[in-house]
Design a protein around this motif. Sequence first.
Motif, PDB file in Angstrom:
ATOM      1  N   ASP A 319      27.761  57.218  32.305  1.00 49.31           N
ATOM      2  CA  ASP A 319      28.893  57.011  31.394  1.00 49.31           C
ATOM      3  C   ASP A 319      30.123  56.470  32.130  1.00 49.31           C
ATOM      4  O   ASP A 319      30.396  56.859  33.256  1.00 49.31           O
ATOM      5  CB  ASP A 319      29.269  58.344  30.729  1.00 49.31           C
ATOM      6  N   CYS A 320      30.824  55.610  31.437  1.00 46.64           N
ATOM      7  CA  CYS A 320      32.098  55.159  31.977  1.00 46.64           C
ATOM      8  C   CYS A 320      33.143  56.228  31.655  1.00 46.64           C
ATOM      9  O   CYS A 320      33.262  56.663  30.524  1.00 46.64           O
ATOM     10  CB  CYS A 320      32.506  53.826  31.351  1.00 46.64           C
ATOM     11  N   SER A 321      33.880  56.624  32.674  1.00 50.67           N
ATOM     12  CA  SER A 321      34.789  57.751  32.466  1.00 50.67           C
ATOM     13  C   SER A 321      36.027  57.348  31.678  1.00 50.67           C
ATOM     14  O   SER A 321      36.787  58.191  31.228  1.00 50.67           O
ATOM     15  CB  SER A 321      35.187  58.356  33.813  1.00 50.67           C
ATOM     16  N   ARG A 322      36.266  56.046  31.497  1.00 49.26           N
ATOM     17  CA  ARG A 322      37.440  55.633  30.732  1.00 49.26           C
ATOM     18  C   ARG A 322      37.098  55.379  29.261  1.00 49.26           C
ATOM     19  O   ARG A 322      37.787  55.852  28.366  1.00 49.26           O
ATOM     20  CB  ARG A 322      38.062  54.372  31.338  1.00 49.26           C
ATOM     21  N   CYS A 323      35.957  54.658  29.039  1.00 48.99           N
ATOM     22  CA  CYS A 323      35.685  54.273  27.660  1.00 48.99           C
ATOM     23  C   CYS A 323      34.387  54.858  27.099  1.00 48.99           C
ATOM     24  O   CYS A 323      34.102  54.719  25.922  1.00 48.99           O
ATOM     25  CB  CYS A 323      35.664  52.751  27.534  1.00 48.99           C
ATOM     26  N   GLY A 324      33.560  55.469  27.945  1.00 51.38           N
ATOM     27  CA  GLY A 324      32.332  56.075  27.444  1.00 51.38           C
ATOM     28  C   GLY A 324      31.162  55.115  27.345  1.00 51.38           C
ATOM     29  O   GLY A 324      30.066  55.507  26.977  1.00 51.38           O
ATOM     30  N   ASN A 325      31.403  53.866  27.692  1.00 50.25           N
ATOM     31  CA  ASN A 325      30.341  52.865  27.703  1.00 50.25           C
ATOM     32  C   ASN A 325      29.268  53.270  28.717  1.00 50.25           C
ATOM     33  O   ASN A 325      29.579  53.841  29.753  1.00 50.25           O
ATOM     34  CB  ASN A 325      30.966  51.513  28.095  1.00 50.25           C
ATOM     35  N   LYS A 326      28.008  52.987  28.402  1.00 51.35           N
ATOM     36  CA  LYS A 326      26.943  53.384  29.339  1.00 51.35           C
ATOM     37  C   LYS A 326      26.673  52.276  30.350  1.00 51.35           C
ATOM     38  O   LYS A 326      26.405  51.135  29.971  1.00 51.35           O
ATOM     39  CB  LYS A 326      25.675  53.724  28.563  1.00 51.35           C
ATOM     40  N   ARG A 337      30.964  49.898  37.611  1.00 47.85           N
ATOM     41  CA  ARG A 337      31.652  48.692  37.152  1.00 47.85           C
ATOM     42  C   ARG A 337      31.401  48.547  35.661  1.00 47.85           C
ATOM     43  O   ARG A 337      30.290  48.270  35.227  1.00 47.85           O
ATOM     44  CB  ARG A 337      31.074  47.489  37.909  1.00 47.85           C
ATOM     45  N   CYS A 338      32.441  48.771  34.848  1.00 46.88           N
ATOM     46  CA  CYS A 338      32.259  48.755  33.401  1.00 46.88           C
ATOM     47  C   CYS A 338      32.630  47.378  32.845  1.00 46.88           C
ATOM     48  O   CYS A 338      33.719  46.874  33.091  1.00 46.88           O
ATOM     49  CB  CYS A 338      33.122  49.836  32.759  1.00 46.88           C
ATOM     50  N   ASN A 339      31.718  46.766  32.117  1.00 45.96           N
ATOM     51  CA  ASN A 339      31.980  45.443  31.541  1.00 45.96           C
ATOM     52  C   ASN A 339      32.872  45.530  30.308  1.00 45.96           C
ATOM     53  O   ASN A 339      33.470  44.558  29.892  1.00 45.96           O
ATOM     54  CB  ASN A 339      30.668  44.775  31.137  1.00 45.96           C
ATOM     55  N   PHE A 340      32.944  46.710  29.733  1.00 44.07           N
ATOM     56  CA  PHE A 340      33.660  46.871  28.468  1.00 44.07           C
ATOM     57  C   PHE A 340      35.164  47.028  28.696  1.00 44.07           C
ATOM     58  O   PHE A 340      35.968  46.367  28.069  1.00 44.07           O
ATOM     59  CB  PHE A 340      33.084  48.084  27.743  1.00 44.07           C
ATOM     60  N   CYS A 341      35.526  47.940  29.632  1.00 43.02           N
ATOM     61  CA  CYS A 341      36.960  48.181  29.852  1.00 43.02           C
ATOM     62  C   CYS A 341      37.404  47.748  31.241  1.00 43.02           C
ATOM     63  O   CYS A 341      38.516  48.022  31.664  1.00 43.02           O
ATOM     64  CB  CYS A 341      37.295  49.651  29.630  1.00 43.02           C
ATOM     65  N   ASN A 342      36.504  47.099  31.993  1.00 45.25           N
ATOM     66  CA  ASN A 342      36.820  46.580  33.316  1.00 45.25           C
ATOM     67  C   ASN A 342      37.194  47.644  34.343  1.00 45.25           C
ATOM     68  O   ASN A 342      37.903  47.363  35.307  1.00 45.25           O
ATOM     69  CB  ASN A 342      37.951  45.545  33.249  1.00 45.25           C
TER      70      ASN A 342
HETATM   71 ZN   LIG Z   1      34.471  51.526  30.509  1.00 42.11          ZN
END
Ligand SMILES: [Zn+2]
Length: 390
Positions: A319-326, A337-342
Amino acid sequence: MKTRNYKFRLYPNDSQEKKLQNNLAVCRWVYNKFVECAQKGFISRNDCNYYLVELKQQERWLYGYYSKMLQAISAQIDSAQKVIIELNKKGYHTGNLRFCKYHDYRTFTYNQTGFKMEQHGNTDLLHLSKIGWIEIRQHRDFPQNSKIKQVIVTKSKSERWFVCVTVDISESLVDIPKISFSRSVGIDVGVKSFAYDSNGNQTPNPKNFQKMLKPLARVQRKISRRKKGSNNRLKAILKMQKIHEKIANKRKDFQHKLSTQYAKNNDVVFVEKLQKLNMVKNHRLSRSIMDASWGIFLQKLEYKCKMVIEVPARNTTIDCSRCGNKVPKSLAVRIHRCNFCNLVLDRDYNASINILNKGLNKLPQELREVTLVEMPKVSKKQEEATQFVG
Ligand SMILES: [Zn+2]
């Protein structure tokens, strides 16, 4: 009422050391007598004590040893048998109790009575009934309102003597700690760094074991080259045991320092539930030692911190700790490295924040007076590290 254990080094003189050694030998003798009975069928603590009385009448020299010390062995046998029964019930195959070898019997216990601790000038002394006053290095004072419950004397593998003192501490109501959930932290334990917490602190793995592997291998080769039963082989074995003790001491020291630090700075610590199955699967020695050492570290956290809460390990690394994106990643990928919230940061750091947030989320409503952590800004150092990796 709280109990606490203190471990002090003993400095017996030659005649005292002989007496201590004698005590071990006698306890072992009695222990093995009990084992002989237990192998024929369950023998309760009371039965053991009756048997002890009989033994004493046959072997009058037993009167020269502290009777409560011998009775403590009855309790030991009793609980050992109960453990075996429990294990058998759960379907594990266990053998009977086994006789204890000379070098394996290393402790004896004085429970409730038979001991005294005093200070004479600058020296601390421990009095053991039937043995006498032994010099002890009491490097730590007992808290107020405490009473010694029992002392356990141990001979370490490197032939040093220690005493473990169990103390009862009566607590007044005023001392009940107030817990503030705003002083919470999440900790992720891992292979790369020993611990990474949600405040961004990284504690690298202690390299103690790796450093000691070479001398350990050297002395192990020596042992295998030398003749069985020879004096030189025994010397090498003692040396090996000293190295093992040193590794254990260094590990303990490291874990105590780290856990104390967390206990001082936080009221609540969230940790991942360690998955026992994964641990057993791993056959690499260094890895398995690390696994064991996390378990012991968690135990230390548990008794030092006001509160330790385990959080299920599911998805904490993904899980991304900022936006929850997997963001699925293999073990080799060290950067989240989250593609959703960078969001870009260390994978263990990301996991520790997830652990904290998950933990706080799971708390009952009335306890949850704090807001979840806000995403910390990525520090310059980390940004550089990321660029380097990318
Ligand atoms: Zn994220």
